[in-house]
Design an enzyme around this catalytic site. Structure first.
Site, PDB file in Angstrom:
ATOM      1  CB  THR A 100     -36.058  93.489  81.054  1.00 26.72           C
ATOM      2  OG1 THR A 100     -35.389  92.376  81.481  1.00 26.72           O
ATOM      3  CG2 THR A 100     -37.046  93.163  80.053  1.00 26.72           C
ATOM      4  CE  LYS A 155     -35.454  92.475  84.557  1.00 28.52           C
ATOM      5  NZ  LYS A 155     -34.382  93.045  83.791  1.00 28.52           N
ATOM      6  N   GLY A 163     -42.262  86.086  79.558  1.00 28.67           N
ATOM      7  CA  GLY A 163     -41.215  87.053  79.851  1.00 28.67           C
ATOM      8  C   GLY A 163     -41.772  88.428  79.584  1.00 28.67           C
ATOM      9  CB  SER A 211     -33.598  98.321  77.279  1.00 22.61           C
ATOM     10  OG  SER A 211     -34.579  98.888  78.113  1.00 22.61           O
ATOM     11  CB  SER A 222     -25.269  91.662  78.690  1.00 20.26           C
ATOM     12  OG  SER A 222     -24.190  90.768  78.514  1.00 20.26           O
ATOM     13  CB  CYS A 234     -28.001  96.828  75.458  1.00 16.28           C
ATOM     14  SG  CYS A 234     -29.373  97.763  76.157  1.00 16.28           S
ATOM     15  CB  THR A 267     -28.916  94.239  78.388  1.00 16.82           C
ATOM     16  OG1 THR A 267     -30.002  94.845  77.692  1.00 16.82           O
ATOM     17  CG2 THR A 267     -29.105  92.734  78.411  1.00 16.82           C
TER      18      THR A 267
END
Length: 179
Positions: free
Chosen positions: A7, A41, A53, A132, A164, A167, A170
């Protein structure tokens, strides 16, 4: 052992009553296999007055969230006291010591990062990110917070979208909880 990357979480406080935590939905096994696209999450707990979170092992994070909610009940919703109690328990309990997760928790007054090393950290800034893609989301939140008039939810969503796009762990399936 196959490692799960689970996550990116970002939290932002904009003023006194604009607090938001968001996370992406991707769970990745190893370096290539996306196992889940829509994991949630982030969660409101303790009478919807605290938002959390988590990043790390999903089952560990669920266990920690449950234990944290119990600590909130024991401490009548006092976020700092509950976070310290959780961190102490996490660090000293043999079974919990091996849990691999980080948690961000926020209420109307506080935003905290809680780790299994016994750390409870109140960030200097009004934003924090873990996981991450946490470094990417943190950099994006920093720029958006300091150079735009966006509200907390807009910053959280945009930071996660930016993370996103950079990564591989993500995605842009974003879930958000706001106080």
């Amino acid at each position: 052992m196959i490692e799960f990357h689970a996550t990116t979480i970002v939290a932002v406080r904009r003023g006194e009553n604009d607090i938001c935590i968001g996370g992406d939905g991707q769970v990745t096994m190893g370096e290539t296999a996306i196992m889940k696209h829509k994991a949630k999450k982030v969660k409101k707990i303790y009478k919807n007055s605290v938002v959390t979170g988590f990043a790390g092992s999903v089952s560990d994070a669920f266990s920690l969230t449950e234990k944290f909610e119990k600590k909130l009940e024991e401490h009548s919703g006092n976020l700092k006291k509950a976070a310290v109690a959780l961190a102490q328990m996490w660090r000293s309990d043999k079974g919990m010591r091996n849990l691999e997760a980080l948690m961000i928790a926020a209420d109307k007054e506080n935003m905290l990062l809680i780790s299994g090393n016994g750390e409870v950290i109140e960030p200097d800034e009004d934003f924090v990110a873990i996981g991450s893609g946490g470094n990417y989301a943190y950099a994006a939140a920093n720029a958006l917070f300091n150079h735009t008039e966006m509200d907390a939810e807009q910053i959280v969503r945009e930071s996660l979208k930016i993370a996103s796009s950079i990564c591989v762990y993500t995605n842009d399936n974003i879930s958000v909880e706001k106080l």
